[in-house]
Design a protein around this motif. Structure first.
Motif, PDB file in Angstrom:
ATOM      1  N   ILE A   1       0.837  -1.199   0.000  1.00  0.00           N
ATOM      2  CA  ILE A   1       0.000   0.000   0.000  1.00  0.00           C
ATOM      3  C   ILE A   1       0.872   1.249   0.000  1.00  0.00           C
ATOM      4  O   ILE A   1       0.669   2.172  -0.796  1.00  0.00           O
ATOM      5  CB  ILE A   1      -0.956  -0.007   1.205  1.00  0.00           C
ATOM      6  CG1 ILE A   1      -2.009  -1.107   1.025  1.00  0.00           C
ATOM      7  CG2 ILE A   1      -1.620   1.361   1.394  1.00  0.00           C
ATOM      8  CD1 ILE A   1      -2.818  -1.399   2.278  1.00  0.00           C
TER       9      ILE A   1
ATOM     10  N   GLU B   1     -16.141  -1.018  -4.733  1.00  0.00           N
ATOM     11  CA  GLU B   1     -14.879  -1.118  -4.000  1.00  0.00           C
ATOM     12  C   GLU B   1     -14.169   0.232  -4.081  1.00  0.00           C
ATOM     13  O   GLU B   1     -14.049   0.831  -5.142  1.00  0.00           O
ATOM     14  CB  GLU B   1     -14.007  -2.209  -4.624  1.00  0.00           C
ATOM     15  CG  GLU B   1     -12.746  -2.466  -3.870  1.00  0.00           C
ATOM     16  CD  GLU B   1     -11.944  -3.604  -4.455  1.00  0.00           C
ATOM     17  OE1 GLU B   1     -10.725  -3.456  -4.514  1.00  0.00           O
ATOM     18  OE2 GLU B   1     -12.533  -4.617  -4.852  1.00  0.00           O
TER      19      GLU B   1
ATOM     20  N   TYR C   1     -10.949   1.054  -2.921  1.00  0.00           N
ATOM     21  CA  TYR C   1      -9.527   0.929  -2.613  1.00  0.00           C
ATOM     22  C   TYR C   1      -8.765   2.194  -3.009  1.00  0.00           C
ATOM     23  O   TYR C   1      -7.948   2.702  -2.247  1.00  0.00           O
ATOM     24  CB  TYR C   1      -8.961  -0.300  -3.335  1.00  0.00           C
ATOM     25  CG  TYR C   1      -7.490  -0.531  -3.108  1.00  0.00           C
ATOM     26  CD1 TYR C   1      -7.043  -1.162  -1.948  1.00  0.00           C
ATOM     27  CD2 TYR C   1      -6.552  -0.130  -4.056  1.00  0.00           C
ATOM     28  CE1 TYR C   1      -5.689  -1.390  -1.732  1.00  0.00           C
ATOM     29  CE2 TYR C   1      -5.199  -0.348  -3.846  1.00  0.00           C
ATOM     30  CZ  TYR C   1      -4.776  -0.982  -2.687  1.00  0.00           C
ATOM     31  OH  TYR C   1      -3.441  -1.192  -2.478  1.00  0.00           O
TER      32      TYR C   1
END
Length: 112
Positions: free
Chosen positions: A9, A79, A81
C-alpha cells in the motif's frame, strides 16, 4: 493486515505522489496553492459572509481532499480501494507541507 500488505500500500502511495501525479500535474503543493486561491475566492463571493476572515492554505486543501475521500468512502457502492490510497497520499502531502524537510534532513514544524 500483514506487513507485506502495508508495504505494498505504501509503495502504491509513494509511486502515485512521487512519480505518476507529479509527472501529470507537477508538485502537489503548487496545485494545492492554486486550488486554495480558487476556493477562497469562491467562498468569499458566494457565502453569506462577504469577508470570510481566513485564508485557505495548501495544507487546508490537502486535508479537505482527505475529507472528500472519506465522504466518497462512506457513500461508495463499489470497491473504494483507490479512495484509501488517495486519502493516504493527501495526508502525506499535508504532512510534508506542515513539516517540511530542513536542510540538515530533520523534520521541523514550519509554522508552529
Amino acid at each position: 493486515m500483514s506487513k507485506e500488505n502495508r508495504e505494498t500500500i505504501l509503495s502504491e502511495v509513494k509511486k502515485i505522489i512521487c512519480n505518476d501525479r507529479n509527472e501529470q500535474y507537477g508538485e502537489p503543493e503548487d496545485s494545492f496553492k492554486k486550488i486554495a486561491e480558487y476556493w477562497h475566492t469562491y467562498l468569499e463571493h458566494n457565502c453569506l459572509v462577504s469577508d470570510i476572515g481566513f485564508h485557505i492554505t495548501e495544507r487546508d486543501v490537502a486535508i479537505m481532499m482527505v475529507l472528500f475521500k472519506l465522504g466518497r468512502m462512506e457513500t461508495s457502492y463499489f470497491e473504494n480501494y483507490d479512495s484509501f490510497i488517495d486519502a493516504i497520499g493527501y495526508m502525506t502531502c499535508a504532512t510534508d507541507i506542515e513539516y517540511p524537510k530542513s536542510r540538515d534532513g530533520d523534520k521541523t514544524n514550519a509554522d508552529n
